[in-house]
Design an enzyme around this catalytic site. Sequence first.
Site, PDB file in Angstrom:
ATOM      1  N   CYS A  94       0.836  -1.199   0.000  1.00  0.00           N
ATOM      2  CA  CYS A  94       0.000   0.000   0.000  1.00  0.00           C
ATOM      3  C   CYS A  94       0.876   1.256   0.000  1.00  0.00           C
ATOM      4  O   CYS A  94       1.492   1.587  -1.007  1.00  0.00           O
ATOM      5  CB  CYS A  94      -0.966  -0.050   1.183  1.00  0.00           C
ATOM      6  SG  CYS A  94      -2.351   1.124   1.047  1.00  0.00           S
ATOM      7  N   HIS A 187      -3.570  -5.243   1.029  1.00  0.00           N
ATOM      8  CA  HIS A 187      -2.993  -5.687   2.297  1.00  0.00           C
ATOM      9  C   HIS A 187      -3.065  -7.211   2.420  1.00  0.00           C
ATOM     10  O   HIS A 187      -4.104  -7.763   2.802  1.00  0.00           O
ATOM     11  CB  HIS A 187      -3.728  -5.037   3.477  1.00  0.00           C
ATOM     12  CG  HIS A 187      -3.474  -3.569   3.597  1.00  0.00           C
ATOM     13  ND1 HIS A 187      -2.441  -3.051   4.344  1.00  0.00           N
ATOM     14  CD2 HIS A 187      -4.105  -2.510   3.042  1.00  0.00           C
ATOM     15  CE1 HIS A 187      -2.452  -1.739   4.256  1.00  0.00           C
ATOM     16  NE2 HIS A 187      -3.452  -1.376   3.466  1.00  0.00           N
ATOM     17  N   GLU A 189      -1.655  -8.983   4.636  1.00  0.00           N
ATOM     18  CA  GLU A 189      -1.516  -9.393   6.031  1.00  0.00           C
ATOM     19  C   GLU A 189      -2.845  -9.592   6.738  1.00  0.00           C
ATOM     20  O   GLU A 189      -2.909 -10.261   7.774  1.00  0.00           O
ATOM     21  CB  GLU A 189      -0.662  -8.380   6.805  1.00  0.00           C
ATOM     22  CG  GLU A 189      -1.282  -6.998   7.015  1.00  0.00           C
ATOM     23  CD  GLU A 189      -1.023  -6.032   5.867  1.00  0.00           C
ATOM     24  OE1 GLU A 189      -1.106  -4.809   6.088  1.00  0.00           O
ATOM     25  OE2 GLU A 189      -0.758  -6.496   4.735  1.00  0.00           O
TER      26      GLU A 189
END
Length: 540
Positions: A94, A187, A189
């Site tokens: 990002c 993202h 994660e």
Amino acid sequence: MQESHAAEATQVSHLYDTILILDFGSQYSHLITRRVRECGVYCELLPCTQKIAELNFKPKGVILSGSPFSITDEGAPHVDPAVFDLGVPVLGICYGLQQIAMNRGGQTGLATKREYGYAELNVVRHPGHIIADKLFEGVADKTTVWMSHGDHLDQPPKGFTIIGTTTTSEYAAIAHEKEHIYGIQFHPEVSHSAEGTKILKNFVIGICGANANWSMGSFIDKEIERIRTLVGPHGCVIGAVSGGVDSTVAAVLMKRAIGDRFHAILVDNGVMRLNECETVKHTLNDSLGINLTVADASDLFLSRLKGVTDPEKKRKIIGNTFIEVFEAEAHRIDNENKELGRDKIEWLLQGTLYPDVIESISFKGPSATIKSHHNVGGLLEDMRLNLIEPLRELFKDEVRALGSLLGIPDDLIWRHPFPGPGIAIRVLGEVTPEQVDIARRADHIYIEEIKNAGLYRKISQAYAALLPVRSVGVMGDQRTYEQVIALRAVETKDFMTADWFEFPYSVLKRISNRIINEVHGVNRVVYDVSSKPPSTIEWE
């Protein structure tokens, strides 16, 4: 003491292949750390202002996190350009993607359509371009990802190729054609990204070539050797234990490393759980062989709490008194060591965990203020001891896994957190021996019934609080005017937010019935159904 922290972190980084994660202030940064660890690869999170020249370990790769900032904001954080001269793979997530673009001559700007939430990523394959295709190896051509950005990439830097798009992001993922530099707008994660963990694993293992040797099994022997090197052949370590999982695991690890040269101290402050000191002594001293001293200062603590109702004053009194008692015990042990011809105590053990370390990191650099419960209210400065934190690089689940490998009983490993001020902040109003006894017995029944119902492991924290109000009741055809117990139970992943636990009514009914019948002075039980925020987990 900061130098001691740095030395410890550096040494652990030297023991394992390490991925460096640079934090730009994203709420998800700690999740990147968790996901990399789950891949079996060790990693450390440092502020994005970290100067690469000052790193005293060579990472196998670097991940640049997201950020709440726009890259065009005045005062927005920026990475040290030297990160691209390390000669190791880099992944920008990002805001990290935009950092790569800025440093490599690309163009970024405000997106005409912001992307927040789910998006479908279209993976662009490049047969023959091994570097470009490595990040999405084994990932579906169309996969769900999680977006959270207002800026986007307008033009990739020279030498980069597109490896992923979405309907609103033409450059949702890019890769350098010759160097292992990757940028992704989404993202990976967060759990919402369907194949996010696979993408991170591709990067840290497939691209960076990091050995997946980070496990608690490998950690034990390496950490024991590290402790022995730090402390030396004759050094002595002192540490406070509470009976909680963190201090217990740290104590057992220290015992394995240096034996009886580790001195554990349990301070009985008079506001602990029912039979707490006896239980801790049996577990640590008798079962686990820890060199433990129990300092009974309950009368001293309770006398100083007399007449005090303000919760912050309670905390301060308990904290300051703890320091006083702990110091006295430390001096006593030092005198005994001197008579036995042993070295003076030079080290203080603390059970600091990695989330505590992460909380002190911001893009402006490490916080100058350490939480009072981590530096024991100024104890380190007063006692001039070197700090040793064997769990400093571990998350809570890793500590529990470590405890299990060390032979610590499951009941202790999965024990709910207990605040330092203990029952003193669960007795609302003045803390007296009588009030403590009521709260302690109610809490014991509550936890016992939760365990009997098989719910203990489903709840993150539960306790009984004694309220400073009285209510009318009827017991045995007689009017009563007694106190109220409030039950609290929450579910949470990080204790930053929490939801109240939905008990079966039959369990609440049984708990209420037992408390009212077995705890004299209580005629009413209520259940707290507030979440955090706006409420806190503890009442005080």
